[in-house]
Design a protein around this motif. Structure first.
Motif, mmCIF file in Angstrom:
data_model
loop_
_atom_site.group_PDB
_atom_site.id
_atom_site.type_symbol
_atom_site.label_atom_id
_atom_site.label_comp_id
_atom_site.label_asym_id
_atom_site.label_seq_id
_atom_site.Cartn_x
_atom_site.Cartn_y
_atom_site.Cartn_z
ATOM 1 N N LEU A 83 10.742 -22.670 9.892
ATOM 2 C CA LEU A 83 10.891 -21.299 9.765
ATOM 3 C C LEU A 83 9.487 -20.734 9.098
ATOM 4 O O LEU A 83 8.923 -19.875 9.534
ATOM 5 C CB LEU A 83 12.111 -20.869 8.958
ATOM 6 N N TYR A 84 9.057 -21.215 7.795
ATOM 7 C CA TYR A 84 8.162 -20.981 7.043
ATOM 8 C C TYR A 84 6.668 -20.755 8.069
ATOM 9 O O TYR A 84 5.876 -19.993 7.805
ATOM 10 C CB TYR A 84 7.707 -21.928 6.023
ATOM 11 N N LEU A 85 6.287 -21.820 8.765
ATOM 12 C CA LEU A 85 5.390 -21.962 9.757
ATOM 13 C C LEU A 85 5.488 -21.254 11.168
ATOM 14 O O LEU A 85 4.599 -21.231 11.909
ATOM 15 C CB LEU A 85 4.858 -23.169 9.868
ATOM 16 N N GLY A 86 6.625 -20.728 11.252
ATOM 17 C CA GLY A 86 7.158 -20.159 12.693
ATOM 18 C C GLY A 86 7.201 -21.012 13.637
ATOM 19 O O GLY A 86 6.970 -20.573 14.867
ATOM 20 N N ASN A 122 8.536 -24.583 2.104
ATOM 21 C CA ASN A 122 8.200 -23.948 0.935
ATOM 22 C C ASN A 122 9.092 -24.328 -0.181
ATOM 23 O O ASN A 122 9.066 -23.622 -1.339
ATOM 24 C CB ASN A 122 8.106 -22.327 1.117
ATOM 25 N N ARG A 123 9.951 -25.243 -0.124
ATOM 26 C CA ARG A 123 10.967 -25.534 -1.383
ATOM 27 C C ARG A 123 10.843 -26.971 -1.223
ATOM 28 O O ARG A 123 10.751 -27.971 -0.420
ATOM 29 C CB ARG A 123 12.302 -25.270 -0.741
ATOM 30 N N LYS A 145 20.973 -21.899 8.796
ATOM 31 C CA LYS A 145 20.535 -20.525 9.375
ATOM 32 C C LYS A 145 20.092 -20.956 10.777
ATOM 33 O O LYS A 145 20.279 -20.320 11.673
ATOM 34 C CB LYS A 145 19.386 -19.980 8.580
ATOM 35 N N CYS A 162 18.203 -12.240 5.564
ATOM 36 C CA CYS A 162 19.235 -13.355 4.972
ATOM 37 C C CYS A 162 20.543 -13.277 5.738
ATOM 38 O O CYS A 162 20.933 -14.364 6.218
ATOM 39 C CB CYS A 162 19.628 -13.039 3.563
ATOM 40 N N GLU A 190 11.647 -13.567 1.384
ATOM 41 C CA GLU A 190 11.379 -15.144 2.019
ATOM 42 C C GLU A 190 11.852 -15.274 3.294
ATOM 43 O O GLU A 190 10.968 -15.581 4.180
ATOM 44 C CB GLU A 190 11.935 -16.049 1.185
ATOM 45 N N ASP A 191 13.068 -14.824 3.714
ATOM 46 C CA ASP A 191 13.600 -14.789 4.976
ATOM 47 C C ASP A 191 12.903 -13.945 6.014
ATOM 48 O O ASP A 191 12.707 -14.225 7.339
ATOM 49 C CB ASP A 191 15.173 -14.621 4.902
ATOM 50 N N TYR A 233 9.966 -13.247 5.791
ATOM 51 C CA TYR A 233 8.555 -13.824 6.229
ATOM 52 C C TYR A 233 8.973 -14.814 7.500
ATOM 53 O O TYR A 233 8.070 -14.853 8.427
ATOM 54 C CB TYR A 233 7.883 -14.346 5.189
ATOM 55 N N LYS A 234 9.902 -15.639 7.069
ATOM 56 C CA LYS A 234 10.194 -16.650 8.116
ATOM 57 C C LYS A 234 10.633 -15.879 9.674
ATOM 58 O O LYS A 234 10.270 -16.553 10.608
ATOM 59 C CB LYS A 234 11.520 -17.402 7.703
#
Lengths: 465, 465
Positions: free
Chosen positions: A298-301, A329-330, A342, B295, B338-339, B341-342
């Motif tokens: 998700l972070y990097l799409g 990111n975590r 999700k 979210c 955060e979400d 951005y994702k």
């Protein structure tokens, strides 16, 4: 000989919950009042307190109250030298590597920086409940050495290896196939099977590998057939096109690793977002594994991993879950479960036919729902099986190493405690259903603050302040 | 008359960063050393300390060091009576409502429960840095009353209204159009414009509304044209089909609200995941708003909000961001960022042409990238503009209400502090670029732990323990 006993509420897994749709409790072992006996870091006995108490009457018992004790978490895909750069802004995979990652990883050629980084890295892992990792390092031998040294000091089970890249990276970051062969051979001798260390042949990813480098990986695997092989696969669409342009004799990403005889048991490809059905089938047939890294995807799409497809019983793929920190990111596997849930729910909607009727596949849709049992199995016993380390870790079976985490279901953001009070009365979970609801709350409403204690090989290495 | 001054590092927004692609700093106001002067809760002066110090020499100054001070966060979509049920397991929207939400919300017909819930609700908001909300309540008048009463005690600006549902819910949960009209009329008189309270006509969602109920909403809006209108729109594919089955004289979800003359300035539809291009165009033309609740959209598997489409300058849609707690699993607007951005990064990849070349739209792809400036604008000034409350809140302009948050960029999960040290030297951010990188770190690596102090109308109502 050191023998000790822990009394508390335990939950672990004796089977894959995906095999028990509608009856996941059959895969779960829940002891409201259990006893775990540990001798020299190894589980000597495990069962209901009442049944075992007499047998171990002479032992001093450590009681862990108001917690759920679960096996230590296994992170199947994490980048040690990205500890400081996690969550850096703004790009998809390839430009993000160039801008943030390679410059930071370069610092780990310096022993002092690598050493200090390793301390922080393992501190973060333990505070997150992670007791076993399969890790990438950098192309500098020092980086891998310091990882193993710090892991050894803490007696943690890790899989790692010098991480080779000889293409599509700055000159100051690459390593030649010859240098890689030499360094890996030396490290295998020095670390593999020493203490709890295990060695992985680690070509970073095919986009960063020449044919010569992959040929070297094949040679290392032939010379050391019991080694692990750890890499990336099919993470990002642009990356995949790049890989097929370099390796133009292959028709898909997996085929490239197959060509060099790397795909089999103990092979793990990270991500696998864009794997085809045919690739899933071949990975399944060969007993290889894929790591699902939802925070990173998700972070990097990168995209939505097809969890329900990978878990299709027709071609069940072994899965580990991973943070992919710093692409993720975590640091916490609990956040990984949050994002995995999700991703699964997005897939669930795509596949239930409510968007495009012709895409309906209700069984696959259902397999995307990450119940708390599927979730915690995946980061404990499921991950151990996928990595072929389930003889050592993963659950509380007698003979395994005593890595575990005590979870506090009331900790976390301020909203969490009142929420938990809706799920369970004072006194904690009395049934596996209640335990499951609390575990779900821990993964979706809380975060690493739920990790109250982390034990490694029978020693408590972390207690929340 | 109470006058006070705060000295520290301030960041707020004077324009929409989406209007300044490639030069977002032009939309941002950053004061390394600023002074905020507050008189009776209202901003009296704001600017560089050096420029203002002489003018306010007699005032005692509160220094807030090692923090970035930003305007209070605005949550455009939150469900007060779901506080305890956030993050409940396992369903898409419609069954999740039946199983978890309606039974919990029912308890808020009891004044004592509602009162205690309101205390917890606002405690959570303040601990998350949220100073303004637009909230759903339940169909029981008591629930809305207790929300306004507690908000008034804390002097917080809220928009809310009794939340009407008369279809597709259990009998014990519905309210008739007549009862709704009576209760709303009484509450408008009692609360609207009193202190910082604002009233919204709140049909829960079209799937839970008969034509008679929507007719009643129209009547209320005609009788009270200055009221807000707050509801849900196009959240989940199955829900949308259900709505169009009930309202079979409409061709799309928005059309149904349009038919009852509800869509215009001060109208907000929550979610809008599945809005068509044509619906976006009509929402834009009418000056209405949509709330992006990432979210929740991920948690319930609703889908990916088309952020880059909503922000198309051809038909720019006013946006608020919202937690949708408890459909969203977090109280903190930082987790929402955060979400968000994702979601944006997933859209970015879909639209960059790397998956399906014919879907390439590079400008829309870029608009999906939620830079820290776009992000924090969206939960402050951008949200205020979308809700038509920017005369009161949103930034540090003179005359606005002094709601703000002091953010600690080193707080959060244990990984965060070392990460932040990569972005900024000791002494904190000296440039707007550095401040942006720290804000990004706060939203992606940290969480509500970054909120160190929350001030409402010039009073500090929260200080992290």
């Amino acid at each position: 000989m050191s023998t000790k006993a822990i009394r508390g509420t335990f939950l672990d897994f004796i089977d894959d919950p995906w095999k028990h749709v509608g009856d996941e409790h059959a895969a779960t072992r829940f002891l409201v009042d259990g006893l775990l006996v540990i001798e020299d870091g190894i589980i000597k006995d495990f069962g209901p307190y009442d049944a075992l108490a007499d047998r171990w009457a002479e032992l001093e018992v450590t009681e862990i109250r108001d917690r759920i004790i679960v096996p230590g978490f296994i992170d199947g895909h994490i980048h040690f030298p990205q500890t400081r750069v996690l969550g850096a802004y703004g790009e998809q995979l390839l430009p993000w590597l160039q801008k943030w990652v390679f410059p930071e990883e370069r610092k780990y050629a310096d022993r002092e920086y690598a050493q200090a980084g390793a301390v922080r890295f393992f501190d973060n892992l333990l505070a997150s409940g992670t007791t076993t990792i399969q890790a990438f390092t950098s192309s500098a031998p020092v980086c891998t050495e310091e990882l193993f040294e710090e892991a050894s000091r803490r007696n943690m089970r890790v899989i790692a290896g010098i991480t080779a890249i000889d293409k599509n990276a700055p000159d100051w970051f690459t390593i030649s196939p010859e240098e890689f062969y030499t360094a890996a051979t030396e490290q295998i001798e020095r670390y593999h099977g020493k203490g709890r260390n295990l060695y992985a042949i680690t070509p970073r990813f095919a986009f960063g590998a020449t044919k010569e480098l992959l040929e070297t990986c094949r040679r290392l695997k032939q010379e050391n057939p019991d080694l692990w092989v750890h890499t990336h696969i099919s993470e990002n669409p642009a990356e995949i096109r790049g890989v097929l342009a370099i390796h133009d004799d292959c028709t898909d990403y997996l085929g490239m690793y197959e060509k060099y005889d790397l795909v089999g048991p103990k092979f793990t490809g990270g991500h696998g977002v864009w794997l085809s059905n045919d690739e899933f089938r071949r990975i399944s047939d060969k007993g290889a594994a894929v790591t699902f890294c939802p925070c990173s995807n998700l972070y990097l799409g990168s995209g939505l991993f097809r969890l329900g497809r990978a878990t299709d019983p027709e071609h069940r793929v072994k899965l580990t879950f991973g943070t992919d920190m710093g692409g993720g990111n975590r640091f916490s596997m609990l956040n990984v479960l949050e994002d995995a849930y999700k991703v699964g729910m997005l897939n669930n909607t795509i596949l239930d036919g409510s968007i495009v009727p012709s895409e309906q596949d209700l069984a696959e849709s259902e397999r995307n729902k990450l119940s708390p049992f599927r979730a915690f199995w995946s980061i404990t016993q499921g991950g151990a099986e996928a990595l072929y380390i389930d003889e050592y870790v993963g659950n509380f079976d007698i003979g395994k190493e005593a890595d575990f985490v005590a979870l506090d279901w009331t900790a976390g953001p301020p909203a969490n405690a009142w929420h938990a009070s809706l799920l369970v009365e004072e006194g904690g979970p009395q049934t596996v259903e209640q335990a499951g609801e609390l575990l779900f709350s821990i993964m979706m409403v809380s975060d690493e603050r739920a990790v109250d204690e982390t034990w490694v090989a029978g020693e408590r290495l972390y207690k929340k302040a």
